[in-house]
Design an enzyme around this catalytic site. Structure first.
Site, mmCIF file in Angstrom:
data_model
loop_
_atom_site.group_PDB
_atom_site.id
_atom_site.type_symbol
_atom_site.label_atom_id
_atom_site.label_comp_id
_atom_site.label_asym_id
_atom_site.label_seq_id
_atom_site.Cartn_x
_atom_site.Cartn_y
_atom_site.Cartn_z
ATOM 1 C CB CYS A 135 -0.966 -0.039 1.188
ATOM 2 S SG CYS A 135 -2.344 1.137 1.038
ATOM 3 C CD GLU A 175 -0.473 -5.556 5.734
ATOM 4 O OE1 GLU A 175 -0.700 -4.341 5.864
ATOM 5 O OE2 GLU A 175 -0.471 -6.125 4.624
ATOM 6 C CG HIS A 182 -3.261 -3.732 3.376
ATOM 7 N ND1 HIS A 182 -2.291 -3.080 4.114
ATOM 8 C CD2 HIS A 182 -3.920 -2.772 2.689
ATOM 9 C CE1 HIS A 182 -2.366 -1.779 3.880
ATOM 10 N NE2 HIS A 182 -3.351 -1.567 3.020
#
Length: 226
Positions: free
Chosen positions: A86, A197, A195
């Site tokens: 991002c 994560e 994302h």
């Protein structure tokens, strides 16, 4: 244990999530501060999401000049694996490690939703645990997520297989060619807007498929460790 650095800039939001993903993958996260004068011997670096320096001027434009990024750029040129997520993707583009830029979403709205991605290149340091053509779901949350580049650059990325991820099931931001992530010519530097994560545990994310990116870099580093 393999040490992976996670950078924190003023305005970073997802640095702790990235560190958690590194830990889930079986590595040791090492906190790197934007003003650090060295990389503390890490074997790879994650540049996380957020709004570094408030996204003033342009997303990632100020973070690109942070002292730690000068070290990251130099190390990446020597082969250090780097992942930009991002805002991290925006920073890598501003720093010249990846081509193109991330601009305001086509709809001019902040987009926050679960997004299906297709793996186009599983030969990078961060995607070797996926099958080419595999699809999985991770969150996307950004205002400036529209990937743009001149036609010759986009053509070069496509011809060289450097489009790593593509949006599937709808383009959330108007990115050219549905591009969600790209890589450097050697496949060691990867940037993407969604994302991974936030998708490492089915209890807390739409899937656990994002952990494969962090596991992949450990596999890529294993020969050097051996």
């Amino acid at each position: 244990m393999t040490r992976i650095g996670v950078i924190t800039f003023p305005g970073s939001l997802d640095d702790q999530d990235a560190a958690r993903a590194v830990r889930y993958a079986g590595a040791e996260p090492v906190a790197l501060w934007h003003d650090d004068a060295d990389l503390h011997g890490v074997a790879a670096v994650s540049v996380p999401g957020g709004f570094s320096y408030g996204d003033y001027l342009r997303a990632g434009a100020i973070a690109r000049f942070a002292p730690v990024m000068g070290l990251v750029v130099a190390a990446a040129e020597r082969g250090l694996p780097v992942l930009g997520i991002c805002n991290g993707f925006q920073i890598l583009c501003e720093a010249g490690l990846l081509p193109g830029a991330l601009l305001r979403n086509a709809g001019r709205h902040f987009v926050c939703r679960d997004q299906r991605l297709r793996v186009e290149n599983n030969g990078t340091a961060w995607t070797n645990q996926y099958w080419a053509g595999a699809e999985f779901v991770v969150p996307v949350k950004s205002m400036d997520g529209r990937y743009v580049a001149d036609r010759s650059t986009v053509d070069e990325l496509e011809q060289q297989g450097r489009v790593v991820f593509r949006y599937a099931g709808g383009n959330p931001n108007g990115s050219k060619n549905d591009i969600a992530g790209i890589c450097s010519p050697n496949g060691r530097v990867v940037g993407l807007m969604p994302h991974p994560e936030h998708a490492i545990d089915e209890l807390t994310g739409p899937s656990a498929d994002g952990i494969g990116m962090f596991g992949s870099v450990l596999d890529a580093l294993a020969p050097a460790a051996g």
